[in-house]
Structures are given as C-alpha cells and as structure tokens.
Design an enzyme around this catalytic site. Structure first.
Site, short mmCIF file in Angstrom:
data_model
loop_
_atom_site.label_atom_id
_atom_site.label_comp_id
_atom_site.label_asym_id
_atom_site.label_seq_id
_atom_site.Cartn_x
_atom_site.Cartn_y
_atom_site.Cartn_z
N PHE A 1 -17.39 2.74 22.06
CA PHE A 1 -18.28 3.78 22.85
C PHE A 1 -18.14 3.70 24.23
O PHE A 1 -18.25 2.27 24.68
CB PHE A 1 -19.81 3.89 22.50
CG PHE A 1 -20.42 5.28 23.18
CD1 PHE A 1 -20.01 6.44 23.05
CD2 PHE A 1 -21.67 4.94 23.89
CE1 PHE A 1 -20.84 7.52 23.49
CE2 PHE A 1 -22.20 5.93 24.61
CZ PHE A 1 -21.69 7.04 24.31
N SER B 1 -16.46 5.02 28.37
CA SER B 1 -15.19 5.47 28.82
C SER B 1 -13.78 4.86 28.64
O SER B 1 -13.00 5.43 28.53
CB SER B 1 -15.46 5.47 30.51
OG SER B 1 -15.61 4.47 30.99
N GLY C 1 -15.22 -1.69 24.81
CA GLY C 1 -15.21 -2.06 26.15
C GLY C 1 -16.09 -2.92 26.26
O GLY C 1 -17.13 -3.29 25.25
N ASP D 1 -19.24 -4.43 29.50
CA ASP D 1 -19.87 -4.54 30.98
C ASP D 1 -19.63 -5.66 31.79
O ASP D 1 -19.38 -5.35 33.08
CB ASP D 1 -21.07 -3.73 30.78
CG ASP D 1 -21.44 -2.63 30.07
OD1 ASP D 1 -20.75 -1.65 30.62
OD2 ASP D 1 -22.25 -2.57 29.18
N GLY E 1 -23.65 2.25 27.84
CA GLY E 1 -23.77 3.29 27.30
C GLY E 1 -24.82 3.68 26.36
O GLY E 1 -25.15 4.70 25.72
N GLU F 1 -22.76 -0.87 18.13
CA GLU F 1 -21.70 -1.57 18.36
C GLU F 1 -21.47 -3.02 17.79
O GLU F 1 -20.61 -3.59 17.19
CB GLU F 1 -21.46 -1.62 19.90
CG GLU F 1 -21.06 -0.21 20.29
CD GLU F 1 -21.03 -0.29 22.02
OE1 GLU F 1 -20.19 0.21 22.62
OE2 GLU F 1 -22.19 -0.92 22.57
N LYS G 1 -14.47 -6.42 35.56
CA LYS G 1 -15.77 -6.70 34.49
C LYS G 1 -15.89 -8.32 34.13
O LYS G 1 -16.56 -8.90 33.56
CB LYS G 1 -15.46 -6.02 33.08
CG LYS G 1 -15.37 -4.36 33.20
CD LYS G 1 -16.74 -4.00 33.93
CE LYS G 1 -16.70 -2.47 33.88
NZ LYS G 1 -16.58 -1.70 32.83
#
Length: 237
Positions: free
Chosen positions: A29, A31, A87, A89, A102, A108, A126
């Site tokens: 989940f 972008s 992804g 952060d 998110g 996740e 990141k």
C-alpha cells in the site's frame, strides 16, 4: 512525471521483474507500491503474466487491483505468499524499516510475515543512518486509553500526535483503529524498542519492520540498486 515519481516507477519495475507466472503476490500500500500494482496489472493484460493472484495489504490496494483486473485472494486462503512488493518510509543500513505512513501497517506486517520474499521499493531519500531520524514511528492503537498510551510514548522521549484526516477528524485504519505518530528521534536498537512496544497493552501494532525485507530496490540518479539482505551486518553503502 516528477523526478521522485520517476524513481518510484524505476524501483517498482525492477521488483516486478521478479514475479513469475503462478505466484501468490502480496500487494503493498502507498504511492510507490501502487506503481508495482499497476505494472502487474499491465503485465497481466498483455499476457506477460498469468495464473497469479494478489493478497492486498489494504482496502485501497484491493480497489486498485480490481480496477486493473488482478485476481485477489485473502491471507486466510493461501498457504504462503511467494513475494510481497511494498514501499517503506525509512530504511536503515541493516534493512530494518519504518512503515505505516499510509496507515496499513498491521496488514502489511501480517502479509510480509507470511511471505517467502519481501521486496521493498524506495528512492534514495528513504535511506537513513538510523530509523526515526527522518520519519515518525506510526503506532496503531485502540480507542480506549489512547491518550494514556500517547503519554506513555511521550515519556520515553520525543513527541506524539494523533493522526488526523484532512477534515480534522481522527484517521482510522482499515481495522477502525487510531494512529499515533511518535517522533521519537533516532532509534538506537529497533529490536529492543519493538519488543517494548509489543508488550504494551493498547498498542495493536507498530511500524518497525525488522528482519522482514529480503530484497531492497533503491532508485537513484545512476539507476536502481538491488540489495539482498545479508545474514548479518550492514548493507553495502
């Protein structure tokens, strides 16, 4: 497409290349993960992939996958997930992660723990010398006593805020829980902190993902680096 979005797409494409026909795929989940989901849909549509099924990590991901024609299943209905693409952060030199920007950290983590392989896709921004340096740690909590939980977190150091939606109302996870974003500063030992958070009643899940990422795809100006987690020690700079 901005330079950052281009990097996200580059990292996603490199990870999607790992997918083989017949696989069960964890769909992350956010972008960056959305680029991977779209690319999987495109490969299905043009016949490059077949007989795959996705396990979405969030309701938003499930909706996108359905739009793209990706067959879906649930974690309960598969024995294993072959690969999850998601992804992050923040990523430290040991491939430990902060996730949950998110708000999908619980699902996740569940899907990642059920996966044989977890491919994390990021751009170079990141990467961090220590988790907590650049990103607040998301903490998923129940409503009951959430202010007390926030005070307990703040007492450990740093500051805590309740995550809000754009309309000013509390953000809710897919499970209906709240998120506390804890700006705790650099984390000296993520494993020790993860254990402390897991032991605290009222905390449903935290955004520390330790020992789960097997592959890291880092997109930068010179291309995409594919880093495989070593058995021990730091990843190569």
């Amino acid at each position: 497409m901005s330079s950052v979005e281009t990097l996200k797409a580059m990292a996603a494409a490199a990870a999607v290349a790992l997918i083989q026909p017949g696989m069960v795929i964890g769909l992350g989940f956010g972008s960056t993960a959305a680029y991977a989901t779209r690319m999987i849909g495109e490969r299905l549509a043009n016949g490059e992939l077949r007989e795959i099924v996705g396990v979405p990590c969030a309701e938003g991901t499930a909706a996108l996958a359905r739009e793209l024609g990706i067959p879906l299943t649930t974690l309960d209905d598969v024995e294993r997930v072959d690969i999850t693409i998601d992804g992050a952060d923040e990523v430290d030199p040991y491939m430990a992660l902060i996730k949950g920007g998110g708000g999908a950290l619980l699902r996740e983590k569940m899907v990642a723990q059920a996966s044989r392989r977890v491919a994390i896709i990021v751009d170079e921004s990141k990467l961090s010398p220590a988790l907590g340096t650049r990103f607040a740690l998301p903490i998923e909590v129940v409503d009951f006593g959430y202010r007390a939980t926030a005070r307990w977190l703040a007492a450990q150091g740093g500051s805590v805020r309740l995550r809000l939606r754009s309309d000013g109302q509390p953000f809710r996870t897919d499970q209906g829980h709240l998120i506390l974003d804890w700006a705790c500063g650099p984390i000296a030992d993520p494993t020790v902190l993860a254990d402390r958070l897991a032991a605290r009643a009222g905390i449903v899940e935290h955004g520390l993902f330790i020992g789960l990422a097997t592959d890291l795809f880092v997109a930068g100006a010179t291309g995409v680096r594919h880093i495989v987690r070593p058995d021990c020690g730091r990843i190569a700079p």
